[in-house]
Each structure stands twice: as structure tokens, then as C-alpha cells.
Design an enzyme around this catalytic site. Structure first.
Site, mmCIF file in Angstrom:
data_model
loop_
_atom_site.group_PDB
_atom_site.id
_atom_site.type_symbol
_atom_site.label_atom_id
_atom_site.label_comp_id
_atom_site.label_asym_id
_atom_site.label_seq_id
_atom_site.Cartn_x
_atom_site.Cartn_y
_atom_site.Cartn_z
ATOM 1 N N ARG A 55 1.386 -1.725 -0.101
ATOM 2 C CA ARG A 55 -0.011 -0.152 -0.070
ATOM 3 C C ARG A 55 0.510 1.263 0.038
ATOM 4 O O ARG A 55 0.755 2.270 -0.394
ATOM 5 C CB ARG A 55 -0.711 0.390 1.017
ATOM 6 C CG ARG A 55 -2.083 -1.200 0.779
ATOM 7 C CD ARG A 55 -2.841 -1.253 1.973
ATOM 8 N NE ARG A 55 -3.039 -0.105 2.163
ATOM 9 C CZ ARG A 55 -4.113 0.245 3.967
ATOM 10 N NH1 ARG A 55 -3.543 -0.548 4.408
ATOM 11 N NH2 ARG A 55 -4.527 1.441 3.616
ATOM 12 N N GLN A 85 -9.291 10.047 7.104
ATOM 13 C CA GLN A 85 -9.319 8.912 7.966
ATOM 14 C C GLN A 85 -7.922 7.625 7.804
ATOM 15 O O GLN A 85 -7.800 7.064 8.008
ATOM 16 C CB GLN A 85 -10.188 7.496 7.974
ATOM 17 C CG GLN A 85 -11.719 8.588 8.889
ATOM 18 C CD GLN A 85 -13.146 7.816 8.796
ATOM 19 O OE1 GLN A 85 -13.370 6.280 9.527
ATOM 20 N NE2 GLN A 85 -13.899 8.578 7.538
ATOM 21 N N HIS A 103 -6.135 7.757 12.198
ATOM 22 C CA HIS A 103 -5.563 6.941 11.392
ATOM 23 C C HIS A 103 -3.916 6.507 11.367
ATOM 24 O O HIS A 103 -3.817 5.239 10.974
ATOM 25 C CB HIS A 103 -5.559 6.076 11.118
ATOM 26 C CG HIS A 103 -7.909 5.667 11.218
ATOM 27 N ND1 HIS A 103 -8.864 5.526 10.562
ATOM 28 C CD2 HIS A 103 -8.672 5.802 12.424
ATOM 29 C CE1 HIS A 103 -9.989 5.317 11.268
ATOM 30 N NE2 HIS A 103 -9.649 5.959 11.937
ATOM 31 N N GLY A 169 -16.403 10.605 0.900
ATOM 32 C CA GLY A 169 -15.669 9.096 0.876
ATOM 33 C C GLY A 169 -15.498 8.435 1.743
ATOM 34 O O GLY A 169 -14.773 7.820 1.871
ATOM 35 N N SER A 171 -18.202 5.211 4.225
ATOM 36 C CA SER A 171 -18.980 4.751 4.504
ATOM 37 C C SER A 171 -19.453 4.857 6.071
ATOM 38 O O SER A 171 -20.378 4.640 6.789
ATOM 39 C CB SER A 171 -18.778 3.454 4.916
ATOM 40 O OG SER A 171 -17.487 2.897 5.284
HETATM 41 C C1 BJW Z 1 -16.273 7.164 -2.751
HETATM 42 C C2 BJW Z 1 -15.879 7.145 -4.149
HETATM 43 C C3 BJW Z 1 -14.786 8.642 -4.679
HETATM 44 C C4 BJW Z 1 -15.943 5.580 -3.322
HETATM 45 N N1 BJW Z 1 -15.519 9.262 -4.233
HETATM 46 N N2 BJW Z 1 -16.837 8.346 -2.682
HETATM 47 C C5 BJW Z 1 -18.494 -2.594 17.630
HETATM 48 C C6 BJW Z 1 -19.226 -2.476 17.402
HETATM 49 C C7 BJW Z 1 -18.428 -0.788 16.793
HETATM 50 C C8 BJW Z 1 -17.584 -0.755 17.598
HETATM 51 C C9 BJW Z 1 -16.485 -1.843 17.103
HETATM 52 C C10 BJW Z 1 -16.392 -3.048 17.794
HETATM 53 N N3 BJW Z 1 -15.885 -3.252 17.628
HETATM 54 C C11 BJW Z 1 -15.008 -2.434 17.576
HETATM 55 C C12 BJW Z 1 -15.099 -1.587 17.583
HETATM 56 C C13 BJW Z 1 -14.267 -0.475 18.092
HETATM 57 C C14 BJW Z 1 -13.537 -0.479 15.842
HETATM 58 C C15 BJW Z 1 -14.608 -0.232 15.158
HETATM 59 O O1 BJW Z 1 -15.489 0.631 14.718
HETATM 60 N N4 BJW Z 1 -15.301 -1.823 14.027
HETATM 61 C C16 BJW Z 1 -16.267 -1.666 13.179
HETATM 62 C C17 BJW Z 1 -15.138 -2.094 12.003
HETATM 63 C C18 BJW Z 1 -17.000 -2.065 13.550
HETATM 64 N N5 BJW Z 1 -12.549 1.032 16.192
HETATM 65 C C19 BJW Z 1 -11.704 0.626 16.334
HETATM 66 O O2 BJW Z 1 -10.896 -0.375 17.083
HETATM 67 C C20 BJW Z 1 -10.027 1.905 16.374
HETATM 68 N N6 BJW Z 1 -10.141 2.528 17.869
HETATM 69 C C21 BJW Z 1 -10.728 2.539 18.721
HETATM 70 O O3 BJW Z 1 -11.773 2.597 19.165
HETATM 71 O O4 BJW Z 1 -10.192 2.531 19.504
HETATM 72 C C22 BJW Z 1 -11.075 2.828 21.327
HETATM 73 C C23 BJW Z 1 -11.142 4.640 21.863
HETATM 74 C C24 BJW Z 1 -12.531 5.387 22.508
HETATM 75 C C25 BJW Z 1 -12.409 6.183 22.137
HETATM 76 C C26 BJW Z 1 -11.437 6.993 21.443
HETATM 77 C C27 BJW Z 1 -10.832 6.695 21.062
HETATM 78 C C28 BJW Z 1 -10.467 5.205 20.785
HETATM 79 C C29 BJW Z 1 -9.375 1.949 15.482
HETATM 80 C C30 BJW Z 1 -9.948 2.167 14.464
HETATM 81 C C31 BJW Z 1 -8.574 1.762 13.101
HETATM 82 C C32 BJW Z 1 -9.000 1.920 11.954
HETATM 83 N N7 BJW Z 1 -8.254 1.518 11.324
HETATM 84 C C33 BJW Z 1 -8.241 0.955 9.570
HETATM 85 C C34 BJW Z 1 -6.575 0.786 9.220
HETATM 86 C C35 BJW Z 1 -5.818 1.965 8.897
HETATM 87 C C36 BJW Z 1 -4.592 1.782 8.557
HETATM 88 C C37 BJW Z 1 -5.245 1.386 7.165
HETATM 89 O O5 BJW Z 1 -5.353 1.710 6.441
HETATM 90 O O6 BJW Z 1 -4.942 0.085 6.315
HETATM 91 O O7 BJW Z 1 -8.558 2.371 9.220
HETATM 92 S S1 BJW Z 1 -9.525 0.332 8.799
HETATM 93 C C38 BJW Z 1 -9.688 1.491 7.392
HETATM 94 O O8 BJW Z 1 -11.133 1.780 8.232
HETATM 95 C C39 BJW Z 1 -8.816 1.929 7.605
HETATM 96 C C40 BJW Z 1 -9.911 3.766 7.806
HETATM 97 O O9 BJW Z 1 -9.316 4.471 7.092
HETATM 98 C C41 BJW Z 1 -11.396 3.040 8.180
HETATM 99 C C42 BJW Z 1 -12.146 3.942 7.728
HETATM 100 O O10 BJW Z 1 -12.682 3.467 6.521
HETATM 101 P P1 BJW Z 1 -13.224 4.919 4.958
HETATM 102 O O11 BJW Z 1 -12.347 5.718 4.733
HETATM 103 O O12 BJW Z 1 -14.523 5.093 5.272
HETATM 104 O O13 BJW Z 1 -14.065 3.839 3.470
HETATM 105 P P2 BJW Z 1 -14.791 2.823 3.363
HETATM 106 O O14 BJW Z 1 -14.227 2.300 2.359
HETATM 107 O O15 BJW Z 1 -15.044 1.673 4.288
HETATM 108 O O16 BJW Z 1 -15.523 3.338 2.931
HETATM 109 C C43 BJW Z 1 -15.811 4.419 1.525
HETATM 110 C C44 BJW Z 1 -16.547 5.574 1.062
HETATM 111 O O17 BJW Z 1 -16.086 5.765 -0.065
HETATM 112 C C45 BJW Z 1 -17.515 4.533 0.779
HETATM 113 O O18 BJW Z 1 -18.992 5.314 1.378
HETATM 114 C C46 BJW Z 1 -17.977 4.538 -0.679
HETATM 115 O O19 BJW Z 1 -18.910 5.004 -1.663
HETATM 116 C C47 BJW Z 1 -16.931 6.432 -0.882
HETATM 117 N N8 BJW Z 1 -16.613 6.262 -2.208
HETATM 118 N N9 BJW Z 1 -16.136 6.175 -3.985
HETATM 119 C C48 BJW Z 1 -16.183 9.679 -2.980
HETATM 120 N N10 BJW Z 1 -14.738 8.061 -6.210
#
Ligand code: BJW
Length: 235
Positions: A55, A85, A103, A169, A171
Site C-alpha cells: 500500500r 481517516q 488513523h 468518501g 462509509s
Molecule cells: C467514494 C468514491 C469516490 C467510493 N468519491 N466517495 C463493534 C461495534 C462498534 C465498534 C466496534 C465494534 N468492535 C470494535 C469496534 C471498534 C472499532 C470499529 O469501529 N470497528 C468496526 C469495524 C465495527 N474501532 C477501533 O478499534 C478504533 N479504536 C477504538 O475504538 O479505540 C477506542 C477509542 C475510544 C474512544 C476514543 C478513541 C478510541 C480504531 C479503528 C482503526 C481503523 N483503522 C483502519 C486501518 C488504518 C490503517 C490502514 O489504512 O490500513 O482505518 S480500518 C479502515 O477503515 C481504515 C479507514 O480509515 C477506516 C474507515 O474506512 P473509510 O475511509 O470509511 O473507507 P470505506 O472503504 O469503508 O468507505 C469508502 C466510501 O467511499 C464508501 O462510502 C464509498 O461509497 C465511497 N466512495 N468511491 C467519493 N470516487
């Protein structure tokens, strides 16, 4: 006006960087939830490093698109903060001045000792045996599932003071970033730019204007209007 853009993987999609969820959101059969965890790092660090090395290469070869560039242009008239993010550096390369990475940043490395040091690493690979001065293995400077999001507390007041919020962009499936939108002041205009029309994650007291289009297509026009606008609304 204070304008905040909360961005996710979708803004970089048209730069050729894959999103996480939906079509193409896989890396050689791995879901991000399986690779981006401290457990994966503990049991199979080589695979985790390979995931980020590939990546990192993709990011280094990519260029900011018209969406990143449009957001930077907003600074001509407004006070703009980008809360992303994304771990790529495309907002910085498009010359946005205030970018907060929730992130982490893929072009940085971090030691795994008790007092981790963050260092600029650039586009080269991190491999097993790359150590910090005190002898601990280096890892990518990113936030994995289950890890704290240290920049979150910096993001809270920035969102809470916004006059206009743009949600681009993402989800909004990953906590705590997903909850930031709820902190926007009631009634402020919220520009939601995403071809997906599923509003499930978008809970807010703001007034939502949905642009169901790719960011690189929609943002230049939205930014032009915001540069003219007295109210921040898309009239
Ligand atoms: C377009 C487009 C175009 C396409 N134009 N748009 C159960 C329930 C609730 C929460 C939890 C649970 N179990 C665990 C949790 C917590 C967990 C979590 O949320 N998990 C869920 C999966 C359920 N979270 C954590 O563990 C976080 N830490 C935490 O909670 O600590 C405690 C805390 C408490 C209080 C304060 C602070 C902390 C840490 C989360 C870390 C996420 N890390 C990642 C990887 C980072 C490194 C890497 O990149 O490899 O971050 S995961 C991945 O998802 C990455 C992204 O930043 C993140 C979000 O994704 P994003 O950007 O939304 O992408 P997509 O693919 O989901 O969406 C893309 C969108 O674009 C879509 O809508 C498309 O339609 C659109 N699109 N083309 C415009 N051309």
C-alpha cells in the site's frame, strides 16, 4: 467561515487507491479487519508488513486528484481543516495546510518499544529486522482495530466549532471517527459527497446536502460555490 472536511478512502479512490469496503476492497483475499490488528502483527508480522509495503508503494505512485486539489483551494477564502481517516499523504501533496490524520500516516514508521518514537520513513519497505535505536522492531505508524485513536481528542473541538462540515468518501462504519459527525452544531450545512446513498452511518443535527457523485467530479463545483457563498449553503 470555519470549514471542516472529514474524509475517507473514497476521496483517494480516483487517485487509484482502493477503498476498504465494497468492490475491490480486498488485499489478496484479506479483509482489512484481518490484517490491521495488533493480533495479526503479533502472529504474522511479515504478512502485515507486506500489506503495508504494497500500500505504501501504491500511495507513492499515486497523485492527488481534483477532489484533494479543490479542498486545498478553499483556503483562499476560508479557515479549513481536513480531518482524514486516510493514511495516504494526498491532502498534503495537494497543499492542504491543516491535515489531521486520525488513523496515522503510512509514510511514517514507529518503534514498538515502551516509549514509541515516530519517524519519517518515506516510500521504502519496512521489513523484519528494521529496528529503532533501542532495538525494537519498526511498524507502520497507523492505527489498527482495537488501538486508541490519539488524534480523536484533537478532532472533537475542531468539528464542534465548524460552520460547515463536509463528509467525503467514507462509509462511517469505523468508530470513533464515525461519531464525529454527531458533534457538528445543530443546523450547520453538511455536504455529504459519496456515490453511495446509504445514510445509515450519518447521524447528525446538521442540514445534510447529499451529492451522490465521485469526489473528484463533485468537489470542484462545490468548492467554487463555497468560495462565493456568504452562508455556506449550496443555494
Ligand atoms: C467514494 C468514491 C469516490 C467510493 N468519491 N466517495 C463493534 C461495534 C462498534 C465498534 C466496534 C465494534 N468492535 C470494535 C469496534 C471498534 C472499532 C470499529 O469501529 N470497528 C468496526 C469495524 C465495527 N474501532 C477501533 O478499534 C478504533 N479504536 C477504538 O475504538 O479505540 C477506542 C477509542 C475510544 C474512544 C476514543 C478513541 C478510541 C480504531 C479503528 C482503526 C481503523 N483503522 C483502519 C486501518 C488504518 C490503517 C490502514 O489504512 O490500513 O482505518 S480500518 C479502515 O477503515 C481504515 C479507514 O480509515 C477506516 C474507515 O474506512 P473509510 O475511509 O470509511 O473507507 P470505506 O472503504 O469503508 O468507505 C469508502 C466510501 O467511499 C464508501 O462510502 C464509498 O461509497 C465511497 N466512495 N468511491 C467519493 N470516487
Amino acid at each position: 467561515m470555519k470549514i471542516v472536511a472529514l474524509t475517507g478512502a473514497g476521496i483517494s479512490a480516483e487517485s487509484g487507491i482502493a477503498t476498504f469496503r465494497g468492490a475491490g476492497g480486498l488485499w489478496e483475499g484479506h479483509r482489512v479487519e484481518d490484517v490491521a490488528t495488533p493480533e495479526a502483527w503479533e502472529y504474522d508480522p511479515e504478512t502485515v508488513l507486506e500489506f503495508y509495503n504494497s500500500r505504501r508503494k501504491a500511495v507513492a505512485e499515486a497523485f492527488p486528484n481534483a477532489g484533494h486539489i479543490a479542498l486545498a483551494r478553499l483556503e483562499a477564502k476560508h479557515e479549513v481543516t481536513v480531518i482524514t481517516q486516510n493514511i495516504d499523504d494526498l491532502h498534503e501533496r495537494a497543499e492542504s495546510s491543516h491535515v489531521l490524520h486520525l488513523h496515522g500516516e503510512i509514510m511514517k514508521a514507529r518503534s514498538t518499544c515502551d516509549f514509541p518514537r515516530v519517524m519519517n520513513w518515506g516510500a521504502r519497505d519496512i521489513v523484519l529486522g528494521d529496528l529503532c535505536e533501542s532495538g525494537s522492531q519498526l511498524r507502520p505508524h497507523v492505527v489498527w482495530f482495537g488501538e486508541e485513536v490519539p488524534e480523536y481528542m484533537r478532532a472533537v473541538p475542531i468539528i464542534a466549532q465548524a460552520d460547515v462540515l463536509m463528509v467525503i468518501g467514507t462509509s462511517l462504519q469505523v468508530y470513533p471517527a464515525s461519531g464525529l459527525v454527531e458533534l457538528a452544531r445543530p443546523g450547520i450545512p453538511i455536504y455529504w459527497v459519496d456515490p453511495d446513498s446509504d445514510m445509515a452511518g450519518l447521524s447528525t443535527a446538521g442540514e445534510v446536502f447529499h451529492f451522490p457523485e465521485p469526489a473528484a467530479g463533485a468537489l470542484p463545483g462545490i468548492v467554487d460555490r463555497l468560495l462565493e457563498s456568504q452562508t455556506g449553503r449550496p443555494e
